[in-house]
Design a protein around this motif. Sequence first.
Motif, short mmCIF file in Angstrom:
data_model
loop_
_atom_site.label_atom_id
_atom_site.label_comp_id
_atom_site.label_asym_id
_atom_site.label_seq_id
_atom_site.Cartn_x
_atom_site.Cartn_y
_atom_site.Cartn_z
N VAL A 154 31.88 124.72 89.61
CA VAL A 154 31.83 123.33 89.13
C VAL A 154 32.26 122.34 90.20
N ASP A 155 33.30 122.68 90.95
CA ASP A 155 33.79 121.76 91.99
C ASP A 155 32.74 121.47 93.05
N LYS A 156 31.80 122.37 93.23
CA LYS A 156 30.74 122.17 94.22
C LYS A 156 29.89 120.94 93.88
N TYR A 157 29.85 120.59 92.59
CA TYR A 157 29.01 119.47 92.16
C TYR A 157 29.76 118.13 92.15
N GLY A 158 31.08 118.18 92.30
CA GLY A 158 31.87 116.97 92.43
C GLY A 158 31.54 115.90 91.40
N GLU A 159 31.20 114.71 91.87
CA GLU A 159 30.89 113.59 90.99
C GLU A 159 29.60 113.79 90.18
N TYR A 160 28.80 114.79 90.56
CA TYR A 160 27.53 115.04 89.88
C TYR A 160 27.66 116.06 88.75
N ALA A 161 28.86 116.57 88.50
CA ALA A 161 29.05 117.62 87.50
C ALA A 161 28.56 117.22 86.11
N ASP A 162 28.94 116.02 85.66
CA ASP A 162 28.53 115.58 84.32
C ASP A 162 27.01 115.49 84.20
N LYS A 163 26.35 115.01 85.25
CA LYS A 163 24.89 114.94 85.22
C LYS A 163 24.30 116.34 85.19
N PHE A 164 24.88 117.25 85.94
CA PHE A 164 24.41 118.64 85.98
C PHE A 164 24.44 119.26 84.59
N PHE A 165 25.53 119.02 83.85
CA PHE A 165 25.68 119.63 82.53
C PHE A 165 24.99 118.83 81.42
N SER A 166 24.23 117.81 81.78
CA SER A 166 23.53 117.01 80.77
C SER A 166 22.19 117.62 80.38
N VAL A 167 21.77 118.67 81.10
CA VAL A 167 20.47 119.29 80.81
C VAL A 167 20.63 120.79 80.58
N ILE A 168 19.64 121.39 79.95
CA ILE A 168 19.65 122.83 79.71
C ILE A 168 19.34 123.55 81.02
N PRO A 169 20.12 124.56 81.39
CA PRO A 169 19.86 125.29 82.63
C PRO A 169 18.56 126.08 82.55
#
Length: 222
Positions: A154-169
């Motif tokens: 998760v830390d790899k995504y930094g400020e983009y983490a919330d956007k990353f988890f907003s969609v289905i993988p």
Amino acid sequence: MERLNKLDDKIEKNFERKENGVLYLILKRFLDVFISIIAIILLSPIFIVILIAIKVDSKGKIVFGHKRLGKDRKEINVYKFRTMVENADEIFAKFTEEQKKEYYTNFKLENDPRITKVGDFLRKTSLDELPQLFNILRGDMSLVGPRPIVEKEVDKYGEYADKFFSVIPGLTGYWQANGRSDTTYEERVQMDMYYIDNASFIMDIKIIFKTITSVLKKEGAI
């Protein structure tokens, strides 16, 4: 960043505006269910061959559920064919500091001693990912989307983490189609964000076909 097999930008943008939202999600889910069912039926003989090969090659489970984070950070079991030896954790504990550093940088090792002979083939051909077709049927995953990650990533995504988890993988995604294992983690994050910002039904279809082409050409493992 280079687009996939560029189409007329004006046509694609107009289509994206029309489908963005509910229509796109409906089309995406229909594609997920339809293709995964067809793939499971057509690939069933390959499933059987892999099951036998894994069982003969080494001890342990044939299929396992790897805990990852999906949409809204929900924990999901991502199904995979086992590609490592049964005592993989014990071997990892004996890794050198250099090996552990390499692993925690990219969450993979170029020469991983834990991988079995059959597992090495499955990874290079991405066949180890086939059980995720059942994840797609369940709705935990989609055919296309950012790959589900473990908590430590998760830390790899930094400020983009919330956007990353907003969609289905997804089973595959933008960076898998355009770089696969040759992509650095930083590039992977950028490509995931690009996909989320520009996702469309047309883009999903293009990613699926480009991933198939990359696998057939053996252009690095996912």
